[in-house]
Structure formats: structure tokens, C-alpha cells
Design a protein around this motif. Structure first.
Motif, short mmCIF file in Angstrom:
data_model
loop_
_atom_site.label_atom_id
_atom_site.label_comp_id
_atom_site.label_asym_id
_atom_site.label_seq_id
_atom_site.Cartn_x
_atom_site.Cartn_y
_atom_site.Cartn_z
N VAL A 297 0.87 -1.19 0.00
CA VAL A 297 0.00 0.00 0.00
C VAL A 297 0.90 1.24 0.00
O VAL A 297 1.81 1.34 0.82
N ARG A 298 0.62 2.15 -0.93
CA ARG A 298 1.48 3.33 -1.05
C ARG A 298 0.87 4.56 -0.38
O ARG A 298 -0.18 5.04 -0.80
N PRO A 299 1.53 5.08 0.64
CA PRO A 299 1.04 6.32 1.24
C PRO A 299 1.46 7.52 0.39
O PRO A 299 2.26 7.39 -0.53
N ASP A 300 0.94 8.70 0.73
CA ASP A 300 1.38 9.92 0.04
C ASP A 300 2.69 10.42 0.63
O ASP A 300 3.57 10.88 -0.09
N LEU A 301 2.79 10.33 1.96
CA LEU A 301 4.00 10.78 2.65
C LEU A 301 4.47 9.68 3.60
O LEU A 301 3.65 8.92 4.14
N THR A 302 5.78 9.63 3.81
CA THR A 302 6.37 8.62 4.69
C THR A 302 7.33 9.30 5.66
O THR A 302 8.13 10.15 5.23
N CYS A 303 7.24 8.92 6.93
CA CYS A 303 8.20 9.42 7.93
C CYS A 303 9.20 8.30 8.22
O CYS A 303 8.81 7.15 8.37
N LEU A 304 10.45 8.68 8.30
CA LEU A 304 11.50 7.71 8.62
C LEU A 304 12.38 8.26 9.75
O LEU A 304 12.34 9.45 10.05
N GLY A 305 13.17 7.37 10.34
CA GLY A 305 14.10 7.75 11.41
C GLY A 305 14.86 6.50 11.80
O GLY A 305 15.03 5.60 10.99
N LYS A 306 15.29 6.42 13.03
CA LYS A 306 15.91 5.22 13.59
C LYS A 306 16.95 4.59 12.64
O LYS A 306 18.05 5.08 12.53
N ILE A 307 16.59 3.48 11.93
CA ILE A 307 17.58 2.74 11.14
C ILE A 307 18.27 3.63 10.10
O ILE A 307 19.46 3.47 9.84
N VAL A 308 17.55 4.59 9.52
CA VAL A 308 18.18 5.38 8.44
C VAL A 308 19.30 6.28 8.97
O VAL A 308 20.04 6.87 8.18
N GLY A 309 19.45 6.36 10.30
CA GLY A 309 20.58 7.10 10.86
C GLY A 309 21.63 6.19 11.47
O GLY A 309 22.61 6.66 12.03
N GLY A 310 21.41 4.89 11.38
CA GLY A 310 22.41 3.92 11.85
C GLY A 310 22.84 4.13 13.31
O GLY A 310 23.95 3.80 13.69
N GLY A 311 21.95 4.70 14.14
CA GLY A 311 22.28 4.88 15.55
C GLY A 311 22.76 6.29 15.88
O GLY A 311 23.14 6.57 17.01
N VAL A 312 22.75 7.17 14.89
CA VAL A 312 23.09 8.58 15.10
C VAL A 312 21.80 9.37 14.87
O VAL A 312 20.98 8.95 14.05
N PRO A 313 21.58 10.51 15.58
CA PRO A 313 20.27 11.18 15.47
C PRO A 313 19.89 11.55 14.04
O PRO A 313 20.65 12.22 13.34
N VAL A 314 18.71 11.09 13.64
CA VAL A 314 18.26 11.37 12.27
C VAL A 314 16.76 11.21 12.14
O VAL A 314 16.10 10.56 12.96
N GLY A 315 16.22 11.82 11.12
CA GLY A 315 14.84 11.61 10.72
C GLY A 315 14.74 12.00 9.25
O GLY A 315 15.67 12.61 8.70
N ALA A 316 13.65 11.63 8.60
CA ALA A 316 13.46 12.00 7.20
C ALA A 316 11.98 11.91 6.89
O ALA A 316 11.27 11.11 7.48
N TYR A 317 11.53 12.77 5.99
CA TYR A 317 10.17 12.59 5.48
C TYR A 317 10.22 12.78 3.99
O TYR A 317 11.02 13.56 3.45
N GLY A 318 9.38 12.00 3.30
CA GLY A 318 9.42 12.04 1.86
C GLY A 318 8.13 11.54 1.27
O GLY A 318 7.22 11.13 2.00
N GLY A 319 8.05 11.59 -0.03
CA GLY A 319 6.83 11.12 -0.68
C GLY A 319 6.80 11.52 -2.13
O GLY A 319 7.86 11.66 -2.76
#
Ligand code: PLP
Length: 376
Positions: free
Chosen positions: A206-228
Motif C-alpha cells: 500500500v502506497r502512502p502519500d507521505l512517509t516518515c522515517l528515522g531510527k535505522i536510516v541514521g544507523g544509531g546517530v540522530p536522524v529523521g526524514a520525510y518524503g513522498g
């Protein structure tokens, strides 16, 4: 020494101090820690995310999952010119004020009704619905569909303990939001690169319009991302008018650790290994519980799972709350005494990593057997 099943609440999917992640951070550190401008490493991470996550055509880096969810909500409101947001009870999207309503994770564990400091005005436009309830969300849309900017959901909930979407539920959310001109936001801060490389949206198609990411995409260093979708992301400044920025966003050390992690996760057979390990472990735990006569429900999706001390089924926050949390507490302390660092709440997921092998499973199951024998 502890065997870690918290994994920093998800990021440490490779285990701690993976040599390639450490080397990537060291190399970034030697070059410099922040420039206040986009770097090649940030673009590299963006490319890895876009290649992996089906609905993401453009992505913006931020510094935490909280910021990712907050920004995605602002974008949904700015794009639709509507105010209302729907979230689900038991879902946690970080600590932005408007999302701290019926939240899961620590908020649920501590039994906080709504956090002091969050003003009624801030949450006036936040509507809530029970997760997995087809009727409830349909009714909300029937009555207020033309005012709803977006629906934000953990597609597989981790913050009420692990809850899987009922068959057709994510499709139902997709259909309702599309019909009413609202955006569907998947908060994959926890599930991204964990339940599948492309997150829950890949796993459930199922494809959302927007996606929030964090955690694994920073490999243990503070990070977040949003895209779509690109047409949506083009509303974000400077391409568009929805303002969002951050001094340390896309930080060189975070993007280096993140890229190294995602590259390793791209190797052959990695997700099969995670899946197989978690499946065998959950089966082992179920067998031990049965033998001990302790009713449990083990919910699992990819490499995240929860042992609910409840006969089940557990498909919503309302059902998760029926768990015997006193028994869970005894389980937790028994495990800790035996060197197992387990999430200290019934309403959290355990996060295995690639560092967990047969040996670690054996130690975990032995500890489980010993502790279950003491529970009554
Ligand atoms: N969204 C989800 C689904 C999360 O699980 C979390 C954190 O646990 C967040 C957002 C917030 O992320 P952070 O703690 O990086 O701000």
C-alpha cells in the motif's frame, strides 16, 4: 553484560559498533561535523532511501522521528488547506504537541492521560480513532471528511506493542483518504528498513502519500526524514512555500552511519535472516508459554515482536490494554536478572538484530523458560 533486545528502540539492526558503520562515522568525523549546507553524503542517503521505499520520490532529512512526523503533518495541512489530522489510539509519532493525544510508547506505559503543557488549542484539530476499526474511521470521514488534511498511522504499530494491520485495513485507509482528498501518512520511523527493506508499504503493498522515517536510516546517530510524491515534496521550501529547516539536518555523521547501514541491509539474504530468526524465536517463546500454562499472544512482523500477557487476539490498543502488566513486570525483571535487556514495557516491541544468532536465541529461550516457570 546484557543481551540487547531494545537495540536503541530500533536503530541498531546491525548490532552495536558494526565495523563498517564505525569506519563510516570516523571518516565523516575526520572531515568535519557540520557545514550548514547539504553534502554529498546526504544525497547518497537520500538516493538509498528513494531506491528502497516504494512511495518516496523525494526526501528531506531532519534530525529526529519527531521532526519527521511534525513536518509531514504541516505539509499535509499546507497542501490540502485543511486543519484536521487523524491519528490512532496507541500510535506514537514523537512528542510534537498536536500528536501527543492518546499516544502509545512511554506515554501509555506511564498512564499519562495527555501531557501537561499540551494546550487544548494545539490538539483541537487532532481526531483519534481506534486502530484496525474499519467502521470508526469511515464514520469520521463521513462526518468530517472535507476538513481532514491527513491520516497519520504506524502501518504496523510498535508503540502499543506490536499490532498488525487487519487484512485490507491499510487499503481501507488508502481508499478513504483518496476519496476525501486527504493525505495518507505512514509513520515508518520504526518499521522502515525493519519489517522489509521498503518498510510496511513494501510488505503490505500500500502506497502512502507521505512517509516518515528515522531510527535505522541514521544507523544509531540522530536522524529523521520525510518524503513522498515529488509533487507534494515540491511544496517544501525552498522549492515551495511550506517552511521547514534545521541547522544540523542531514548531519554528516548521521548520513554516513545511515548510508553504511542501508548498504549493508542491501546485501543478499539479510531480511530473510532477520525474518527467520524472529519467527523461530517467537515460536520458541510460544511453546515455552504453552508448556508453562501462561496465556500469551506473540505478535510479530518481520524483525519486531511483542509478547502480550493476554490470551488474545491483540489487534488494537484497546485489546493490548487487557494484558496482565503485573505479570509482564515480573517477566521483565526475571529476564533482566538473567542478563536479558528487554523493553521495560508491555506496550513496546522487541527489536532483534543481525548480531543475534542461534547462540543468542538459545540464551534468550533458556532465560524465558526459567522465568516463565516462576510466573503464576
Ligand atoms: N514515530 C514512531 C513510529 C516512533 O516509534 C518514534 C520513536 O519511537 C517516533 C516517531 C519519534 O522518533 P524520535 O524519538 O527519533 O523523535
Amino acid at each position: 553484560t546484557y543481551l540487547d533486545y531494545i537495540g536503541s528502540w530500533g536503530p541498531m539492526i546491525l548490532g552495536h559498533r558494526h565495523p563498517r558503520v564505525v569506519a563510516a562515522i570516523e571518516a565523516a568525523l575526520a572531515r568535519g561535523t557540520s557545514y550548514g549546507a547539504p553534502t554529498e553524503a546526504e544525497s547518497r542517503l537520500a538516493e538509498l532511501i528513494i531506491a528502497a521505499v516504494p512511495s518516496v520520490e523525494k526526501v528531506r532529512m531532519v534530525s529526529s522521528g519527531t521532526e519527521a512526523a511534525m513536518s509531514a503533518v504541516r505539509l499535509a495541512r499546507g497542501f490540502t488547506h485543511r486543519e484536521k489530522i487523524v491519528k490512532f489510539s496507541g500510535c506514537y509519532h514523537g512528542h510534537a504537541d498536536m500528536l501527543l493525544v492518546q499516544a502509545g510508547s512511554g506515554v501509555a506505559t506511564l498512564g499519562l492521560p495527555d501531557s501537561p503543557g499540551v494546550t487544548p488549542g494545539t490538539v483541537a484539530s487532532t481526531l483519534t480513532a481506534p486502530f484496525n476499526d474499519f467502521e470508526a474511521i469511515s464514520t469520521l470521514f463521513e462526518s468530517q471528511g472535507d476538513q481532514i488534511a491527513g491520516v497519520i498511522v504506524e502501518p504496523v504499530v510498535g508503540n502499543a506493542g506490536t499490532l498488525l494491520p487487519r487484512p485490507g485495513y491499510l487499503e481501507h485507509l488508502r481508499d478513504l483518504t483518496t476519496r476525501h482528498g486527504a493525505l495518507l501518512i505512514f509513520d515508518e520511523v520504526m518499521t522502515g528498513f525493519r519489517v522489509a527493506r521498503g518498510g510496511a508499504q513494501e510488505r503490505f503493498g500500500v502506497r502512502p502519500d507521505l512517509t516518515c522515517l528515522g531510527k535505522i536510516v541514521g544507523g544509531g546517530v540522530p536522524v529523521g526524514a520525510y518524503g513522498g510524491r515529488a509533487d507534494l515534496m515540491n511544496h517544501v521550501a525552498p522549492a515551495g512555500t511550506m517552511y521547514q529547516a534545521g541547522t544540523l539536518s542531514g548531519n554528516p555523521m548521521a548520513t554516513a552511519a545511515g548510508s553504511a547501514t542501508l548498504e549493508l541491509l542491501g546485501e543478499e539474504g539479510v531480511y530473510e535472516r532477520l525474518e527467520a530468526w524472529t519467527e523461530a524465536t517467537c515460536e520458541g517463546i510460544e511453546a515455552i508459554a504453552l508448556e508453562a500454562g501462561i496465556p500469551v499472544t506473540v505478535n510479530r512482523c518481520g524483525a519486531m515482536f511483542t509478547i502480550f500477557f493476554h490470551a488474545g487476539p491483540v489487534t488494537s490498543w484497546e485489546e493490548a490494554r487487557l494484558s496482565d502488566t503485573k505479570r509482564f513486570a515480573r517477566f521483565f525483571h526475571g529476564m533482566l536478572d538473567r542478563g536479558i535487556y528487554w523493553p521495560p514495557s508491555q506496550y513496546e516491541a522487541a527489536f532483534p538484530s543481525l548480531a543475534h544468532g542461534d547462540h543468542e536465541r538459545q540464551i534468550l529461550l533458556e532465560a524465558c523458560r526459567a522465568v516463565f516457570a516462576l510466573l503464576d
